[in-house]
Design a protein around this motif. Sequence first.
Motif, mmCIF file in Angstrom:
data_model
loop_
_atom_site.group_PDB
_atom_site.id
_atom_site.type_symbol
_atom_site.label_atom_id
_atom_site.label_comp_id
_atom_site.label_asym_id
_atom_site.label_seq_id
_atom_site.Cartn_x
_atom_site.Cartn_y
_atom_site.Cartn_z
ATOM 1 N N VAL A 59 81.553 70.247 59.111
ATOM 2 C CA VAL A 59 80.536 71.113 59.717
ATOM 3 C C VAL A 59 80.512 72.435 58.955
ATOM 4 O O VAL A 59 81.471 73.204 58.993
ATOM 5 C CB VAL A 59 80.837 71.356 61.213
ATOM 6 C CG1 VAL A 59 79.773 72.257 61.822
ATOM 7 C CG2 VAL A 59 80.913 70.034 61.964
ATOM 8 N N TYR A 60 79.423 72.685 58.241
ATOM 9 C CA TYR A 60 79.292 73.900 57.445
ATOM 10 C C TYR A 60 78.616 75.028 58.223
ATOM 11 O O TYR A 60 78.845 76.201 57.950
ATOM 12 C CB TYR A 60 78.495 73.609 56.167
ATOM 13 C CG TYR A 60 79.248 72.750 55.180
ATOM 14 C CD1 TYR A 60 80.031 73.317 54.184
ATOM 15 C CD2 TYR A 60 79.199 71.356 55.262
ATOM 16 C CE1 TYR A 60 80.735 72.527 53.277
ATOM 17 C CE2 TYR A 60 79.895 70.557 54.370
ATOM 18 C CZ TYR A 60 80.660 71.154 53.380
ATOM 19 O OH TYR A 60 81.365 70.364 52.496
ATOM 20 N N GLU A 61 77.765 74.638 59.170
ATOM 21 C CA GLU A 61 77.097 75.656 59.986
ATOM 22 C C GLU A 61 76.812 75.089 61.359
ATOM 23 O O GLU A 61 76.384 73.940 61.520
ATOM 24 C CB GLU A 61 75.789 76.110 59.340
ATOM 25 C CG GLU A 61 75.064 77.194 60.145
ATOM 26 C CD GLU A 61 73.720 77.594 59.560
ATOM 27 O OE1 GLU A 61 73.136 78.566 60.062
ATOM 28 O OE2 GLU A 61 73.261 76.919 58.621
ATOM 29 N N LEU A 62 77.042 75.910 62.367
ATOM 30 C CA LEU A 62 76.716 75.574 63.749
ATOM 31 C C LEU A 62 76.542 76.905 64.472
ATOM 32 O O LEU A 62 77.476 77.440 65.058
ATOM 33 C CB LEU A 62 77.831 74.747 64.391
ATOM 34 C CG LEU A 62 77.482 74.011 65.695
ATOM 35 C CD1 LEU A 62 76.429 72.944 65.450
ATOM 36 C CD2 LEU A 62 78.721 73.373 66.304
ATOM 37 N N SER A 63 75.328 77.433 64.396
ATOM 38 C CA SER A 63 75.112 78.794 64.888
ATOM 39 C C SER A 63 73.822 78.884 65.687
ATOM 40 O O SER A 63 72.813 78.272 65.342
ATOM 41 C CB SER A 63 75.062 79.785 63.722
ATOM 42 O OG SER A 63 74.004 79.455 62.842
ATOM 43 N N LEU A 64 73.884 79.669 66.747
ATOM 44 C CA LEU A 64 72.703 79.911 67.567
ATOM 45 C C LEU A 64 71.870 81.015 66.940
ATOM 46 O O LEU A 64 72.385 82.057 66.547
ATOM 47 C CB LEU A 64 73.116 80.296 68.988
ATOM 48 C CG LEU A 64 73.685 79.160 69.840
ATOM 49 C CD1 LEU A 64 74.280 79.709 71.126
ATOM 50 C CD2 LEU A 64 72.601 78.135 70.161
ATOM 51 N N ALA A 65 70.570 80.749 66.844
ATOM 52 C CA ALA A 65 69.649 81.729 66.278
ATOM 53 C C ALA A 65 69.058 82.557 67.398
ATOM 54 O O ALA A 65 69.421 82.424 68.565
ATOM 55 C CB ALA A 65 68.562 81.017 65.482
ATOM 56 N N SER A 66 68.143 83.418 67.055
ATOM 57 C CA SER A 66 67.446 84.233 68.047
ATOM 58 C C SER A 66 66.022 83.694 68.189
ATOM 59 O O SER A 66 65.307 83.582 67.181
ATOM 60 C CB SER A 66 67.403 85.695 67.603
ATOM 61 O OG SER A 66 66.753 86.486 68.571
ATOM 62 N N PRO A 67 65.569 83.303 69.384
ATOM 63 C CA PRO A 67 66.277 83.369 70.665
ATOM 64 C C PRO A 67 67.467 82.415 70.708
ATOM 65 O O PRO A 67 67.522 81.460 69.929
ATOM 66 C CB PRO A 67 65.204 82.966 71.680
ATOM 67 C CG PRO A 67 64.239 82.137 70.908
ATOM 68 C CD PRO A 67 64.218 82.708 69.530
ATOM 69 N N PRO A 68 68.432 82.645 71.620
ATOM 70 C CA PRO A 68 69.701 81.916 71.611
ATOM 71 C C PRO A 68 69.627 80.445 71.983
ATOM 72 O O PRO A 68 70.647 79.772 71.972
ATOM 73 C CB PRO A 68 70.539 82.695 72.637
ATOM 74 C CG PRO A 68 69.552 83.363 73.518
ATOM 75 C CD PRO A 68 68.401 83.695 72.645
ATOM 76 N N ARG A 69 68.469 79.935 72.310
ATOM 77 C CA ARG A 69 68.361 78.504 72.627
ATOM 78 C C ARG A 69 67.961 77.680 71.410
ATOM 79 O O ARG A 69 67.629 76.505 71.526
ATOM 80 C CB ARG A 69 67.354 78.290 73.756
ATOM 81 C CG ARG A 69 67.820 78.839 75.099
ATOM 82 C CD ARG A 69 66.882 78.432 76.209
ATOM 83 N NE ARG A 69 67.271 79.019 77.482
ATOM 84 C CZ ARG A 69 66.636 78.809 78.625
ATOM 85 N NH1 ARG A 69 65.571 78.014 78.645
ATOM 86 N NH2 ARG A 69 67.043 79.376 79.743
ATOM 87 N N LEU A 70 67.965 78.277 70.229
ATOM 88 C CA LEU A 70 67.642 77.577 68.988
ATOM 89 C C LEU A 70 68.886 77.515 68.115
ATOM 90 O O LEU A 70 69.567 78.519 67.912
ATOM 91 C CB LEU A 70 66.498 78.271 68.259
ATOM 92 C CG LEU A 70 65.163 78.354 69.024
ATOM 93 C CD1 LEU A 70 64.117 79.097 68.202
ATOM 94 C CD2 LEU A 70 64.666 76.959 69.385
#
Length: 208
Positions: A59-70
Amino acid sequence: MSLLVATSPKDCSKKGFHLNKKLLYGFSTLLVSILSLVFLVWLILHPTKPEFYLKDTAVYELSLASPPRLLNSTIQTTVISKNPNARVGIYYDQLRTYAAYKGQQITADSALPPFYQGHQDINILSSSLNGISMPVAPSFGFEVSRDQTAGKLYLELKLDGKLRWKVGSWVSGSYRIDVDCVAVIVLRPGGDPGPMTLVQGTRCSTTV
């Protein structure tokens, strides 16, 4: 005085009917015999469903974007596929794979090229899975935080599609295949660079 014996049109039609009936009966018997032979071969060589093993997951990336449900995600996976049959080949059609977490799909679908798997052959299937602004449930952040506290993240790798069995020159119709692999990911300490990786390889659940 000669005796003339004539056949009426009615008699001719009866002969033609009986001839057609015999031809139809003969064709039906031949068709039933062929189908019975194919079914008998199928019973004798009844195929065992293919086996799948999850070898690597990073897993190289697992991040919540803005808005936080994305969610944004980048995951690399390697799955080993094995055909355990000694006399049956497998055609894999329309395969796709994706990653999920707590029942939520977190990457887009990734298509795998169709391929043929010979008797007792082993194939390595590698996928690069990406998710850009994938919608997730409001509880996603909480679930990840809880797993971070425990030090492990449980991901699911899904693979589905269609397959066909090959016995000699005969090829069956399509059957749906669903593969479910569980990846136990070790979470890296805060600030430690590099991908989060699989604890150990696992055998996948396969349904045909």
